[in-house]
Design a protein around this motif. Structure first.
Motif, PDB file in Angstrom:
ATOM      1  N   UNK A  49      46.450  53.878  35.425  1.00  0.00           N
ATOM      2  CA  UNK A  49      45.486  53.277  36.362  1.00  0.00           C
ATOM      3  C   UNK A  49      44.500  52.374  35.620  1.00  0.00           C
ATOM      4  N   UNK A  50      44.100  52.795  34.426  1.00  0.00           N
ATOM      5  CA  UNK A  50      43.236  51.950  33.591  1.00  0.00           C
ATOM      6  C   UNK A  50      43.949  50.640  33.272  1.00  0.00           C
ATOM      7  N   UNK A  51      45.228  50.733  32.974  1.00  0.00           N
ATOM      8  CA  UNK A  51      46.008  49.529  32.691  1.00  0.00           C
ATOM      9  C   UNK A  51      46.094  48.625  33.917  1.00  0.00           C
ATOM     10  N   UNK A  52      46.275  49.224  35.089  1.00  0.00           N
ATOM     11  CA  UNK A  52      46.316  48.437  36.329  1.00  0.00           C
ATOM     12  C   UNK A  52      44.993  47.697  36.526  1.00  0.00           C
ATOM     13  N   UNK A  53      43.883  48.412  36.341  1.00  0.00           N
ATOM     14  CA  UNK A  53      42.553  47.797  36.539  1.00  0.00           C
ATOM     15  C   UNK A  53      42.345  46.612  35.602  1.00  0.00           C
ATOM     16  N   UNK A  54      42.711  46.776  34.345  1.00  0.00           N
ATOM     17  CA  UNK A  54      42.473  45.702  33.376  1.00  0.00           C
ATOM     18  C   UNK A  54      43.484  44.568  33.516  1.00  0.00           C
ATOM     19  N   UNK A  55      44.733  44.911  33.885  1.00  0.00           N
ATOM     20  CA  UNK A  55      45.751  43.872  34.074  1.00  0.00           C
ATOM     21  C   UNK A  55      45.427  43.011  35.282  1.00  0.00           C
ATOM     22  N   UNK A  56      44.833  43.616  36.325  1.00  0.00           N
ATOM     23  CA  UNK A  56      44.509  42.889  37.549  1.00  0.00           C
ATOM     24  C   UNK A  56      43.257  42.025  37.420  1.00  0.00           C
ATOM     25  N   UNK A  57      42.436  42.319  36.426  1.00  0.00           N
ATOM     26  CA  UNK A  57      41.107  41.705  36.351  1.00  0.00           C
ATOM     27  C   UNK A  57      41.137  40.184  36.443  1.00  0.00           C
ATOM     28  N   UNK A  58      42.080  39.555  35.745  1.00  0.00           N
ATOM     29  CA  UNK A  58      42.146  38.091  35.726  1.00  0.00           C
ATOM     30  C   UNK A  58      42.899  37.524  36.934  1.00  0.00           C
ATOM     31  N   UNK A  63      37.955  32.405  39.676  1.00  0.00           N
ATOM     32  CA  UNK A  63      37.220  31.924  38.515  1.00  0.00           C
ATOM     33  C   UNK A  63      37.504  32.844  37.320  1.00  0.00           C
ATOM     34  N   UNK A  64      38.185  32.344  36.288  1.00  0.00           N
ATOM     35  CA  UNK A  64      38.515  33.187  35.133  1.00  0.00           C
ATOM     36  C   UNK A  64      37.295  33.847  34.492  1.00  0.00           C
ATOM     37  N   UNK A  70      34.642  41.137  34.207  1.00  0.00           N
ATOM     38  CA  UNK A  70      35.145  42.450  34.591  1.00  0.00           C
ATOM     39  C   UNK A  70      35.730  43.177  33.389  1.00  0.00           C
ATOM     40  N   UNK A  71      36.476  42.459  32.568  1.00  0.00           N
ATOM     41  CA  UNK A  71      37.053  43.069  31.368  1.00  0.00           C
ATOM     42  C   UNK A  71      35.961  43.509  30.390  1.00  0.00           C
ATOM     43  N   UNK A  72      34.941  42.693  30.243  1.00  0.00           N
ATOM     44  CA  UNK A  72      33.821  43.056  29.353  1.00  0.00           C
ATOM     45  C   UNK A  72      33.068  44.256  29.907  1.00  0.00           C
ATOM     46  N   UNK A 120      42.526  36.568  28.174  1.00  0.00           N
ATOM     47  CA  UNK A 120      41.716  35.918  29.196  1.00  0.00           C
ATOM     48  C   UNK A 120      40.837  34.809  28.644  1.00  0.00           C
ATOM     49  N   UNK A 121      40.506  34.917  27.366  1.00  0.00           N
ATOM     50  CA  UNK A 121      39.628  33.933  26.718  1.00  0.00           C
ATOM     51  C   UNK A 121      40.359  32.668  26.294  1.00  0.00           C
TER      52      UNK A 121
END
Length: 302
Positions: A49-58, A63-64, A70-72, A120-121
């Motif tokens: 679930x943590x992976x889903x949250x971070x993978x979806x963030x971008x 707006x990137x 969100x990732x930060x 993302x950067x």
């Protein structure tokens, strides 16, 4: 005394959220996790679930910069969790609970998150230079989940870690290839074909001093070259099977969906824009996928 049941109810809700997120966004791995022993399942669903949250963030923002924020934010959340501070988010609450009961290396969570942040950067037109660069990203985002799941199960095995490394790399590479149509439709560029591979296939162009991968008839050839690297990782992982502890085998079942996806790509001649790749589970019916998974689990194979 009245606070304990409320806290327990909040944790149950958080864990249920994690399971639903994985079921909704990572169904092929959701079915894999059902084969884990109950004692490991809670941690595994939380990590996924943590992976889903971070993978979806971008992906869920136009707006990137908002995705990066969100990732930060998640990076700060990890620091707070390890400092025993409560963060009111279902995945954060579930992580806090798992980490309070099992010793999980902060390094893996950070490594996964930093890979997402670095990705993302990057400039929207930037592409990896080499296949090993793409392999590192795959390991950082996929193998780390397996490393943490092995830790949660108290499985200390260098061989299992090596198998997890190979399976994560294979899974990551194949998922990046499968997602190419999504990225092309969103940003109009092909982001995850390494420059070295694109050049071999005559797809590398120079625009304004930067390298780009163009659409072309040889794109399936480029996909095949990257998929072949994934296939080699799956083969190396399976060569280790006899030496992997029996209790680690269920953790390594994600090798099955990786193989299914690879086989589906091969049937479509590595044309990732063929819509049939997105049907069912990695291009095959959900029932057939579950039968394959159950067969491997029953035989104690991955």
């Amino acid at each position: 005394m009245s606070g304990a049941p409320a806290a327990s109810g909040g944790l149950r809700t958080a864990l249920s959220y994690c399971v639903q997120q994985v079921r909704s966004y990572d169904y092929h791995n959701y079915l894999c996790l059902l084969h884990l022993p109950p004692a490991m399942r809670r941690a595994a669903f939380t990590f996924r679930a943590f992976n889903v949250e971070t993978a979806k963030a971008m992906d869920v923002v136009s707006d990137p910069r908002k995705g990066l924020m969100r990732l930060l934010w998640w990076k700060d959340v990890i620091d707070k969790i390890y400092a025993n501070k409560t963060v009111e988010h279902p995945v954060a609450l579930a992580l806090s609970s798992v980490l309070s009961q099992q010793k999980i290396s902060k390094h893996w969570l950070k490594r996964s998150l930093e890979a997402r942040i670095n990705d993302g950067n990057r400039d929207e037109y930037a592409i990896p230079e080499t296949v090993p660069e793409l392999e590192r990203y795959a390991e950082d985002t996929q193998s780390t989940i397996l490393y943490m799941t092995l830790q949660a199960g108290g499985i200390q095995s260098t061989v299992a870690d090596h198998a997890a490394s190979h399976i994560g790399k294979a899974s990551g590479l194949l998922l990046l290839l499968k997602a190419l149509p999504h990225h092309v439709s969103k940003q109009g560029t092909i982001p995850y074909i390494p420059a070295s591979v694109a050049e071999e296939c005559g797809l590398l162009t120079q625009e304004g001093g930067r390298s780009e991968v163009r659409m072309g008839d040889t794109l399936p050839d480029a996909v095949f070259k990257v998929a072949s690297v994934a296939e080699a990782h799956l083969q190396k992982a399976r060569e280790l099977t006899a030496s992997v502890p029996a209790e680690a085998i269920p953790v390594l079942l994600p090798a099955v969906p990786a193989q299914v996806l690879l086989d589906s790509m091969r049937r479509r001649e590595f044309n990732v824009f063929d819509s049939r790749l997105s049907s069912g589970v990695h291009g095959i019916s959900p029932l057939w996928y579950q039968l394959k998974l159950n067969w491997h689990a029953w035989r104690n194979k991955y």
